[in-house]
Design an enzyme around this catalytic site. Structure first.
Site, PDB file in Angstrom:
ATOM      1  N   THR A  33       0.833  -1.196   0.000  1.00  0.00           N
ATOM      2  CA  THR A  33       0.000   0.000   0.000  1.00  0.00           C
ATOM      3  C   THR A  33       0.873   1.252   0.000  1.00  0.00           C
ATOM      4  O   THR A  33       0.701   2.146  -0.830  1.00  0.00           O
ATOM      5  CB  THR A  33      -0.905  -0.007   1.266  1.00  0.00           C
ATOM      6  OG1 THR A  33      -1.615  -1.246   1.293  1.00  0.00           O
ATOM      7  CG2 THR A  33      -1.859   1.159   1.281  1.00  0.00           C
ATOM      8  N   ASP A  51       7.153 -10.221  -3.514  1.00  0.00           N
ATOM      9  CA  ASP A  51       6.030 -11.157  -3.739  1.00  0.00           C
ATOM     10  C   ASP A  51       5.987 -11.707  -5.157  1.00  0.00           C
ATOM     11  O   ASP A  51       5.424 -12.775  -5.389  1.00  0.00           O
ATOM     12  CB  ASP A  51       4.684 -10.426  -3.543  1.00  0.00           C
ATOM     13  CG  ASP A  51       4.368 -10.174  -2.096  1.00  0.00           C
ATOM     14  OD1 ASP A  51       5.284 -10.316  -1.281  1.00  0.00           O
ATOM     15  OD2 ASP A  51       3.214  -9.828  -1.800  1.00  0.00           O
TER      16      ASP A  51
HETATM   17  N1  ADP Z   1      -2.008   2.094   7.359  1.00  0.00           N
HETATM   18  C1  ADP Z   1      -2.943   1.147   7.235  1.00  0.00           C
HETATM   19  N2  ADP Z   1      -4.008   1.123   8.070  1.00  0.00           N
HETATM   20  C2  ADP Z   1      -4.955   0.162   7.970  1.00  0.00           C
HETATM   21  N3  ADP Z   1      -4.929  -0.845   7.061  1.00  0.00           N
HETATM   22  C3  ADP Z   1      -3.898  -0.865   6.195  1.00  0.00           C
HETATM   23  C4  ADP Z   1      -2.858   0.105   6.232  1.00  0.00           C
HETATM   24  N4  ADP Z   1      -1.970  -0.180   5.261  1.00  0.00           N
HETATM   25  C5  ADP Z   1      -2.432  -1.283   4.649  1.00  0.00           C
HETATM   26  N5  ADP Z   1      -3.583  -1.694   5.196  1.00  0.00           N
HETATM   27  C6  ADP Z   1      -4.387  -2.857   4.821  1.00  0.00           C
HETATM   28  O1  ADP Z   1      -3.692  -4.025   5.282  1.00  0.00           O
HETATM   29  C7  ADP Z   1      -3.781  -5.075   4.330  1.00  0.00           C
HETATM   30  C8  ADP Z   1      -2.371  -5.490   3.907  1.00  0.00           C
HETATM   31  O2  ADP Z   1      -1.773  -4.372   3.253  1.00  0.00           O
HETATM   32  P1  ADP Z   1      -0.571  -4.556   2.240  1.00  0.00           P
HETATM   33  O3  ADP Z   1      -0.132  -3.205   1.818  1.00  0.00           O
HETATM   34  O4  ADP Z   1      -0.954  -5.530   1.159  1.00  0.00           O
HETATM   35  O5  ADP Z   1       0.499  -5.222   3.202  1.00  0.00           O
HETATM   36  P2  ADP Z   1       1.867  -5.980   2.875  1.00  0.00           P
HETATM   37  O6  ADP Z   1       2.279  -5.606   1.481  1.00  0.00           O
HETATM   38  O7  ADP Z   1       2.816  -5.473   3.910  1.00  0.00           O
HETATM   39  O8  ADP Z   1       1.602  -7.430   3.036  1.00  0.00           O
HETATM   40  C9  ADP Z   1      -4.639  -4.517   3.179  1.00  0.00           C
HETATM   41  O9  ADP Z   1      -5.962  -4.916   3.403  1.00  0.00           O
HETATM   42  C10 ADP Z   1      -4.499  -3.021   3.316  1.00  0.00           C
HETATM   43  O10 ADP Z   1      -5.613  -2.315   2.816  1.00  0.00           O
HETATM   44  N1  NMN Z   2       2.812 -17.099  -4.051  1.00  0.00           N
HETATM   45  C1  NMN Z   2       2.567 -16.238  -3.087  1.00  0.00           C
HETATM   46  O1  NMN Z   2       2.478 -15.044  -3.335  1.00  0.00           O
HETATM   47  C2  NMN Z   2       2.417 -16.728  -1.677  1.00  0.00           C
HETATM   48  C3  NMN Z   2       2.008 -18.029  -1.473  1.00  0.00           C
HETATM   49  C4  NMN Z   2       1.865 -18.455  -0.179  1.00  0.00           C
HETATM   50  C5  NMN Z   2       2.173 -17.624   0.888  1.00  0.00           C
HETATM   51  N2  NMN Z   2       2.572 -16.371   0.645  1.00  0.00           N
HETATM   52  C6  NMN Z   2       2.879 -15.492   1.808  1.00  0.00           C
HETATM   53  O2  NMN Z   2       3.247 -14.199   1.397  1.00  0.00           O
HETATM   54  C7  NMN Z   2       3.811 -13.595   2.542  1.00  0.00           C
HETATM   55  C8  NMN Z   2       4.676 -12.442   2.114  1.00  0.00           C
HETATM   56  O3  NMN Z   2       3.928 -11.523   1.378  1.00  0.00           O
HETATM   57  P1  NMN Z   2       3.312 -10.238   2.103  1.00  0.00           P
HETATM   58  O4  NMN Z   2       4.454  -9.547   2.755  1.00  0.00           O
HETATM   59  O5  NMN Z   2       2.706  -9.463   0.974  1.00  0.00           O
HETATM   60  O6  NMN Z   2       2.295 -10.721   3.093  1.00  0.00           O
HETATM   61  C9  NMN Z   2       4.581 -14.694   3.256  1.00  0.00           C
HETATM   62  O7  NMN Z   2       4.294 -14.621   4.638  1.00  0.00           O
HETATM   63  C10 NMN Z   2       4.049 -15.990   2.618  1.00  0.00           C
HETATM   64  O8  NMN Z   2       3.629 -16.922   3.587  1.00  0.00           O
HETATM   65  C11 NMN Z   2       2.678 -15.909  -0.609  1.00  0.00           C
END
Ligand code: ADP
Ligand code: NMN
Length: 218
Positions: A33, A51
């Site tokens: 995000t 990712d």
């Molecule tokens: N500052 C924030 N406050 C509340 N929710 C958030 C915030 N930033 C991201 N999210 C929500 O958290 C979830 C994971 O966000 P994401 O950006 O995909 O995280 P990451 O890339 O670290 O895994 C999404 O549903 C997103 O909308």
């Molecule tokens: N192919 C994929 O994108 C995949 C599959 C299974 C788990 N995950 C998870 O993605 C996480 C890392 O991505 P995020 O930081 O976006 O959550 C890891 O904790 C991993 O367990 C990703």
């Protein structure tokens, strides 16, 4: 100052011949995000997201509890990721073009540019060849409960099986974090519970200073 391509330069971003890399981590902390909002704000920037480099499920081994080991470097094509980062470092302008992104060249000199690579991922500080490239490191943190809640709303491919967060993801987060604990003085910690707009404003401000610093160093 008018840029090539007819766009005005955003005065908040000082021109400089800089190739900067920055980085975020922690699953569901809000990396993607924030990174995409930053990319929209920073001219000549692009994102490389960890990712995108997950191996196929068939190549990811299981642990002794029957959980797929996605949260280790071996589950990722890190060399491929590194190759893309190197390609950006060699020629950021053409990398941006290949990504379909518009370059915003600033007059008077093409040498006088800022190019910012945003690297976002949950396991990037643990990969030394990449870690040592970053000019600026941000660590997005959220507490266990929030992380578990956000993760439960995400659908990965393949989806998390029951018990995966407590049985695998969180323990691996703690383990991976411990591995880099000696480096944490280099991190700017961000509270991922803060509103998205607040996080964006804070990082934009910080980065603007960093770009200025790099520019003076060059
Ligand atoms: N500052 C924030 N406050 C509340 N929710 C958030 C915030 N930033 C991201 N999210 C929500 O958290 C979830 C994971 O966000 P994401 O950006 O995909 O995280 P990451 O890339 O670290 O895994 C999404 O549903 C997103 O909308
Ligand atoms: N192919 C994929 O994108 C995949 C599959 C299974 C788990 N995950 C998870 O993605 C996480 C890392 O991505 P995020 O930081 O976006 O959550 C890891 O904790 C991993 O367990 C990703």
């Amino acid at each position: 100052m008018r840029e090539r391509g007819g766009r005005r330069r955003d005065p908040r971003w000082p021109p400089a011949r800089v190739s900067g890399e920055l980085n975020f981590r922690m699953t569901n902390g809000g990396k993607t995000t924030l990174a995409s909002s930053l990319q929209e704000q920073i001219p000549n920037s692009c994102i490389i997201a960890q990712d995108s480099y997950f191996k196929d499920d068939s190549e990811v081994p299981m642990d002794s509890n029957g959980f797929k080991q996605y949260d280790i470097l071996e589950a990722l094509h890190m060399q491929m990721m590194m190759r893309d980062v190197d390609s950006w470092r060699r020629d950021p302008e053409s990398f941006l073009r290949q990504q379909g992104l518009e370059t915003q060249l600033i007059e008077p000199s093409v040498d006088n540019q800022v190019f910012v690579l945003i690297v976002e991922g949950f396991l990037i500080f643990n990969y030394r060849p990449l870690d040592e490239l970053f000019d600026k490191k941000y660590f997005m943190e959220i507490p266990y409960d929030a992380c578990k809640r956000r993760r439960s709303l995400r659908v990965y491919t393949p989806p998390d099986p029951p018990g995966y967060f407590d049985g695998y993801v969180w323990p691996m987060y703690l383990k991976n974090r411990e591995e880099i604990e000696s480096d944490t003085s280099e991190f700017v910690f961000l509270d991922g519970l803060k509103p998205k707009e607040e996080l964006l404003a804070a990082v934009c401000k910080d980065l603007c200073q960093e770009i200025q610093r790099l520019r003076e160093k060059n």
